[in-house]
Enzyme design. Sequence first.
Site, PDB file in Angstrom:
ATOM      1  N   ASP A 209      -7.362  -0.261  -3.435  1.00 31.44           N
ATOM      2  CA  ASP A 209      -8.475   0.680  -3.556  1.00 31.44           C
ATOM      3  C   ASP A 209      -9.168   0.543  -4.899  1.00 31.44           C
ATOM      4  O   ASP A 209      -9.829   1.461  -5.376  1.00 31.44           O
ATOM      5  CB  ASP A 209      -7.985   2.117  -3.349  1.00 31.44           C
ATOM      6  CG  ASP A 209      -6.902   2.520  -4.358  1.00 31.44           C
ATOM      7  OD1 ASP A 209      -6.495   1.670  -5.175  1.00 31.44           O
ATOM      8  OD2 ASP A 209      -6.449   3.688  -4.302  1.00 31.44           O
TER       9      ASP A 209
ATOM     10  N   GLU B 151       0.835  -1.199   0.000  1.00 30.47           N
ATOM     11  CA  GLU B 151       0.000   0.000   0.000  1.00 30.47           C
ATOM     12  C   GLU B 151       0.867   1.245   0.000  1.00 30.47           C
ATOM     13  O   GLU B 151       1.859   1.356   0.694  1.00 30.47           O
ATOM     14  CB  GLU B 151      -0.992   0.030   1.156  1.00 30.47           C
ATOM     15  CG  GLU B 151      -2.082   1.100   1.000  1.00 30.47           C
ATOM     16  CD  GLU B 151      -2.835   1.004  -0.344  1.00 30.47           C
ATOM     17  OE1 GLU B 151      -2.304   1.524  -1.350  1.00 30.47           O
ATOM     18  OE2 GLU B 151      -3.934   0.425  -0.370  1.00 30.47           O
TER      19      GLU B 151
END
Length: 522
Positions: free
Chosen positions: A321, A242
């Site tokens: 995401d 991430e």
Amino acid sequence: MLLRTPRSRPRRPRGAALSVLAVCATLAALLLGAGEPRAAAAGSLPCDVYGAAGTPCVAAHSMVRALYSSYNGPLYQVQRASDGAAKDIGLLSAGGYANAAAQDSFCSGTTCVITRIYDQSARHNDLTVEGAGGAGKADVGAPADALPVTAGGHQVYGLEISAGMGYRDNSTSGVATGGAAEGMYMVTSGTHVNGACCFDYGNAETNNMDTGNGHMDAINFGTECWFSPCYGQGPWVQADLENGLFQSDAGYSRNSSDTGTGPLPFVTALLKNNGQNHFALKWGNAQSGGLTTTYSGGEPTRSGYSPMHQEGAIVLGTGGDNSNGSVGSFFEGVMTSGIPTDAADDAVQADIVSVGYGGATGSTGTLGPGSEISLRATTSCCTADYVRHQNDAGVISPITSGSSSLDKNDATWIVRRGLASSSCVSFESRNYPGDYLRHYNYKLYRQPMDGTAQFRADATFCPQTGKSGTGTSFASYNYPARYLRHFNHSLYIASDGGSNDFDSGTSWTDDVSWVVSRPWAP
């Protein structure tokens, strides 16, 4: 949060409980693993190996085969466009390969998309089409017939991801959370990649949003260099943790010899992370040889990664995401509880190699589906020239027994049922799985199948008796008055006369007539 459909299927056999014989065989394989790579012993499929080593699979996804020797349930589900009906695609036998004929029969006369990829482990962490996220709208399912491949001597299908496609499970069981240790691998392809974010497989957020550093722990494969410098052209095996694709604790590559896998048609990509202070990246040619470690060291030095903060969702084909601009190929992959030993990784790689991904179809020199062929020109100028791809474009060039392996592979095609009509044919590249010969603005290119009706039509050709009286001519499916033609060594769909240079009537009948011959590549 993604909605999960109720489970109505009967509980299926699982590979979590290994027989004593299977465990013994697996341990023996591990003990012998110090030698040269070899085919895995019977009963020692990847999750058997990892389970015997004390790091059981908590997710096991495959389009092509069982990942436990005892597994005999469904691999994936397809839904057809004609009536919305769905069908599970299973195995030919327990511990074996996909029953692709069942898919072909069910999808005959229409198109199908993949709507679910089943988890073979006892955890039931199935993947379904991903919903909207912080960086992308809801995804669509991948076309079920886009990536035919030979595995274990069987004709099966992989998963070909184009931009806007992806799969996910936000409500999992057993997957690492909050800094727990885990390992994972996937078999992918170095020929179907791009530099967009993010072709991932692994641990992600449970809400389809970017919730911060260290909240992902997934394999990334592509040509995006997030932290400079990266060496070579890629594609690279990286860790998507991430807010960064990491090749080391510094982010950028500390390994100048890691120039990427190059355009290998089949690649094993592997990541393991103890969740606290260490992660490692490995890759290998899924067709031969062992694994190469490109990084083994500390977690990223940026804040938030030591310890990790995994949330335990599973993502395939996108970022955490739902960043979904990437392309990629997926054949199989697993996630484990705990960090597998290097010996277990080596044994799994040996088993992957034993599958024979991309092996010869066993049929040559005809226009029957699955046959491998080369197409030779018949015009007097060019009777030693063959249809090939070069820099993505369709051309003809001389191919002889002394030609390079690359040239021979570029001039070899696998005949597939026509993507737009089963009474016609399509030509898949031998060394770029999932790429087909298609026309665009009348010129021929090698491009990956994206599942659209336009691509299907552009990549479909209908055989006829050669216009010159010799060989075979191939009419364009969506421009039936135009035929596959060579002109100035490039390939077009051309009419007999017209305003374009390549429509010239001079030698047209010879230029559109081809000899279907045995393939140059083995």
